[in-house]
Design an enzyme around this catalytic site. Sequence first.
Site, PDB file in Angstrom:
ATOM      1  N   TYR A 175      29.258   4.269 -20.426  1.00 26.00           N
ATOM      2  CA  TYR A 175      30.234   3.403 -19.580  1.00 26.00           C
ATOM      3  C   TYR A 175      30.529   1.822 -20.200  1.00 26.00           C
ATOM      4  O   TYR A 175      29.574   1.563 -20.622  1.00 26.00           O
ATOM      5  CB  TYR A 175      29.401   3.208 -18.063  1.00 26.00           C
ATOM      6  CG  TYR A 175      29.575   4.169 -17.046  1.00 26.00           C
ATOM      7  CD1 TYR A 175      30.760   4.665 -16.705  1.00 26.00           C
ATOM      8  CD2 TYR A 175      28.432   4.883 -16.881  1.00 26.00           C
ATOM      9  CE1 TYR A 175      30.955   5.869 -15.857  1.00 26.00           C
ATOM     10  CE2 TYR A 175      28.478   5.945 -15.684  1.00 26.00           C
ATOM     11  CZ  TYR A 175      29.730   6.317 -15.099  1.00 26.00           C
ATOM     12  OH  TYR A 175      29.858   7.194 -14.437  1.00 26.00           O
ATOM     13  N   LYS A 207      -1.910   5.770  -1.623  1.00 26.33           N
ATOM     14  CA  LYS A 207      -0.363   5.262  -0.619  1.00 26.33           C
ATOM     15  C   LYS A 207       0.446   5.701  -1.934  1.00 26.33           C
ATOM     16  O   LYS A 207       0.447   5.858  -2.891  1.00 26.33           O
ATOM     17  CB  LYS A 207      -0.396   4.097  -0.517  1.00 26.33           C
ATOM     18  CG  LYS A 207      -0.860   2.882  -1.755  1.00 26.33           C
ATOM     19  CD  LYS A 207      -1.430   1.758  -1.305  1.00 26.33           C
ATOM     20  CE  LYS A 207      -1.691   0.819  -2.331  1.00 26.33           C
ATOM     21  NZ  LYS A 207      -2.168  -0.305  -1.998  1.00 26.33           N
ATOM     22  N   MET A 258      23.818   7.282 -13.751  1.00 29.99           N
ATOM     23  CA  MET A 258      22.877   7.362 -12.456  1.00 29.99           C
ATOM     24  C   MET A 258      21.957   8.561 -12.796  1.00 29.99           C
ATOM     25  O   MET A 258      20.885   8.823 -12.464  1.00 29.99           O
ATOM     26  CB  MET A 258      23.926   8.022 -11.436  1.00 29.99           C
ATOM     27  CG  MET A 258      23.053   8.247 -10.220  1.00 29.99           C
ATOM     28  SD  MET A 258      24.221   9.009  -8.786  1.00 29.99           S
ATOM     29  CE  MET A 258      25.198   7.488  -8.531  1.00 29.99           C
ATOM     30  N   ARG A 260      -1.244 -11.888   4.057  1.00 26.79           N
ATOM     31  CA  ARG A 260      -0.408 -10.985   4.294  1.00 26.79           C
ATOM     32  C   ARG A 260      -0.487 -10.334   5.631  1.00 26.79           C
ATOM     33  O   ARG A 260       0.028 -10.921   6.665  1.00 26.79           O
ATOM     34  CB  ARG A 260      -0.502  -9.735   3.346  1.00 26.79           C
ATOM     35  CG  ARG A 260       0.579  -8.759   2.998  1.00 26.79           C
ATOM     36  CD  ARG A 260       0.426  -8.016   1.757  1.00 26.79           C
ATOM     37  NE  ARG A 260      -0.800  -7.386   1.401  1.00 26.79           N
ATOM     38  CZ  ARG A 260      -1.087  -6.487   0.740  1.00 26.79           C
ATOM     39  NH1 ARG A 260      -0.346  -6.072  -0.416  1.00 26.79           N
ATOM     40  NH2 ARG A 260      -2.158  -5.851   0.481  1.00 26.79           N
TER      41      ARG A 260
HETATM   42  C1  LIG Z   1      -3.359  -0.697  -2.980  1.00 26.04           C
HETATM   43  C2  LIG Z   1      -4.591  -1.286  -2.451  1.00 26.04           C
HETATM   44  C3  LIG Z   1      -5.821  -1.318  -3.029  1.00 26.04           C
HETATM   45  C4  LIG Z   1      -5.868  -0.413  -4.671  1.00 26.04           C
HETATM   46  O1  LIG Z   1      -5.461  -1.727  -5.589  1.00 26.04           O
HETATM   47  P1  LIG Z   1      -5.376  -1.494  -7.075  1.00 26.04           P
HETATM   48  O2  LIG Z   1      -5.320  -2.775  -7.485  1.00 26.04           O
HETATM   49  O3  LIG Z   1      -4.339  -0.537  -7.301  1.00 26.04           O
HETATM   50  O4  LIG Z   1      -6.819  -0.807  -7.242  1.00 26.04           O
HETATM   51  C5  LIG Z   1      -6.787  -1.758  -2.578  1.00 26.04           C
HETATM   52  N1  LIG Z   1      -6.927  -2.282  -1.386  1.00 26.04           N
HETATM   53  C6  LIG Z   1      -5.845  -2.402  -0.679  1.00 26.04           C
HETATM   54  C7  LIG Z   1      -5.924  -3.111   0.727  1.00 26.04           C
HETATM   55  C8  LIG Z   1      -4.651  -1.851  -0.940  1.00 26.04           C
HETATM   56  O5  LIG Z   1      -3.499  -1.932  -0.666  1.00 26.04           O
END
Ligand SMILES: *Cc1c(COP(=O)(O)O)cnc(C)c1O
Length: 819
Positions: free
Chosen positions: A714, A489, A763, A587
């Site tokens: 700046y 992801k 930037m 969550r």
């Molecule tokens: C991102 C995620 C992981 C991985 O977590 P890490 O701490 O990066 O290993 C595992 N399970 C779910 C549901 C996630 O969203």
Amino acid sequence: MTYTIEKVATLIGARRYGEKDATIGWLLTDSRSLCFPEQTLFFALRTKRNDGHKYISELYRRGVRSFVVEQVPEDYQAQFADANFLKVPSPLAALQRLAERHRDEFDIPVVGITGSNGKTWVKEWLYQILSPSMKVTRSPKSYNSQIGVPLSVWLLNEQTKVALLEAGISEPGEMLALHDIIQPTIGVLTSLGSAHQENFRNMDEKCMEKLQLFRNTETMIYPSDDDTVSRCVRRSQYQGDRIGWSRFNDKAPMYVKTEGSHVSYVYKGIEGSYDIPFIDEASIENSITCATVALTLGLTPEELAERMPKLEPIAMRLEVKEGQRGLTLINDSYNSDVNSLDIALDFMNRRPEQEGKRKTLILSDIYQTGESSAELYREVSELIAKRGIDRFVGIGPEISSQAAQIEIGQKWFFANVDDFVQSSVFKSMRDEIVLLKGARPFGFERISDLLEQKVHETILEVDLNAVVDNLNYYRSFLKPETKMVCMIKADAYGAGAVEIAKTLQDHRVDYLAVAVADEGVTLRKAGITQNIIVMNPEMSSFKTLFDYDLEPEVYSFRLMNALVKAARHEGITGWPVHIKLDTGMHRLGFDPKKDIDELIDSLKHQSAIIPRSVFSHFVGSDSDDFDNFSATQFRVFDEASQKIQGAFSHKILRHIDNSAGIEHFPERQLDMCRLGLGLYGVDPRTNNILSTVSTLKTTILQLRRVPKEETVGYSRKGKLERDSVIAAIPIGYADGLNRKLGNRHCYCLVNGQKAEYVGNICMDVALIDVTDIQCEEGDSVEIFGKNLPVTVLSDVLETIPYEVLTSVSNRVKRVYFQD
Ligand SMILES: *Cc1c(COP(=O)(O)O)cnc(C)c1O
């Protein structure tokens, strides 16, 4: 050189099943490298994670008939007609044994090279220095392991006059096995560093282990200015000729003096000197090692002085770049012999992009061989036919004169690169995977510069080997049957989802997981066939899920009902989904206390979707402080997920461990684990770096002297305490360089030294203090990565490394490396 199958059976002491005659010319341990099936002998190796026996059917189908196995397939006569199976207790030991017997056939100098750094470098440079005088056989790439060394030794043939073989070890006890296979006559120790130190008690132990390679050699070559090395050499009671090189001891057999890139030496009373076209310390030291070996092998100081200035940089890895017009470019402009051509072609065939694309080879004249041109290019022709090249471009006078030897449907020849880039062939290249293999003087860089997508001076370099190292590290905690989901992801935590996915698919992980459906679509369009989980399927994306074969996470009744309805509408049944339970994160997810009965009931009363897995997520597996809470989460999950499994007859995968969980609670691995941050090189429990995957780099645009009464940037925030030298670098907060790092809160590295950010980060540009650093415009700057851990930045920013990694913006070009 070939062996009959009977001869091989005798040499390795195997029991033979099958009686067809066969001749063996190639040894194979990785099915992806298959090239000459009829003469190939496949060794079915069992490793921790894989079993070569699984590939026997596939290889048989592709034409392989000779196998070394631990287990003969049951109905081998029926299923594998004409095949020979050589049964041995250990195929790996048999491979090593065969190489050892092969080595016995040769009475030539064999140089065994070991050391913590520089083995491949020294081997390749020695090849460059020696090959004008003699036929050299060397280890391919960095084949230096228990498997790589026997495969290298197998390459020795009747023409070989000298062999250069690398030996690498990571654990005590490994060197003796390598020694017996290599049987070196000259031993070379390049340097002693800290690699693999975790497996040794101290440096002396590691050094003594390395010196095992030198038993029985006539000569040993080593850096005697290194105290540990000298001490160990004394302790080893080595009987042969010790050639320690030194910069301080004028009694040393090889006494050297260096001044910039000029090296003068006295080797056993013979004086000489040479120059090399590099100035860094590692290059100088490696050149001294090479010079010592070359003199020992009888090269004259004149020959050395002539060849050293021509040394070429060593590309340890082939570079893969995305080109314009759907091209993928593989650049290999460092060696120009047939052996390395074969390695590059093999690399090309293993690239996932090659599927469905035409394969093009652009090759220059080949230098440095003793063969006649006709013979040489006939060999090239055979190779490209075997490796399945579709289109061929030859560049150079010699290769053009041998055009008739290259037998391939589509071929073109040009006298030089200029003619080629102006031709219609060049202009019409598209959707191809292109291997560029040109000897230096041909300047193939021009071709790749023109075809490459234009890069920003700021890049994120991604080391795909490191990804694999990290994957294997986490796999080492798991049982062989435990499955793995890799989380890619957020564009693979910033590293670039497509390339990472290809690498992971190559290494056969079971699932990939992305955040949203569009990320999954991108992967499918790039040719990823692995199962993909979508963690946050949006209501509007269901059709996309079905069209692209993506498996959604389901975390609520509302989502589930909508999904079922959409699937029915499409006439879909049995679509795999992954059920999330909320065990404490609060969550997303079903509530294990209230929802399970209804969930089971709903799932049972429809046929559109089917639960493939059920999972939950730890809140604090990265910290011991939450161990009790994690234990409760696990208990709740275990019970609820068993209940769900109990309601169905098919297997439902259960999973809860993330990166930290795999290390901390391997006993909770269940059926599958989900690997995230660890894959990208950061251990979430300790913030230690495993293998660095991403390095964010830029270059110095401009240098200027600023007197101490002036300010920088700046709002006049960058106050100076002395007259300073300030460098401007093309990276700013829009690239993901957090503004809070400015005003000397953090630093980057310029030529290995710390350069603080001065004033506000802008930037697109940042300013750094390089007053005490020797540097020039155009020099490379590391923002984080191999030498500056990303955690240094996340600590300054009081955040987690996840945030820094995923903040690198899309306009920063990702560049990938792989062996
Ligand atoms: C991102 C995620 C992981 C991985 O977590 P890490 O701490 O990066 O290993 C595992 N399970 C779910 C549901 C996630 O969203």
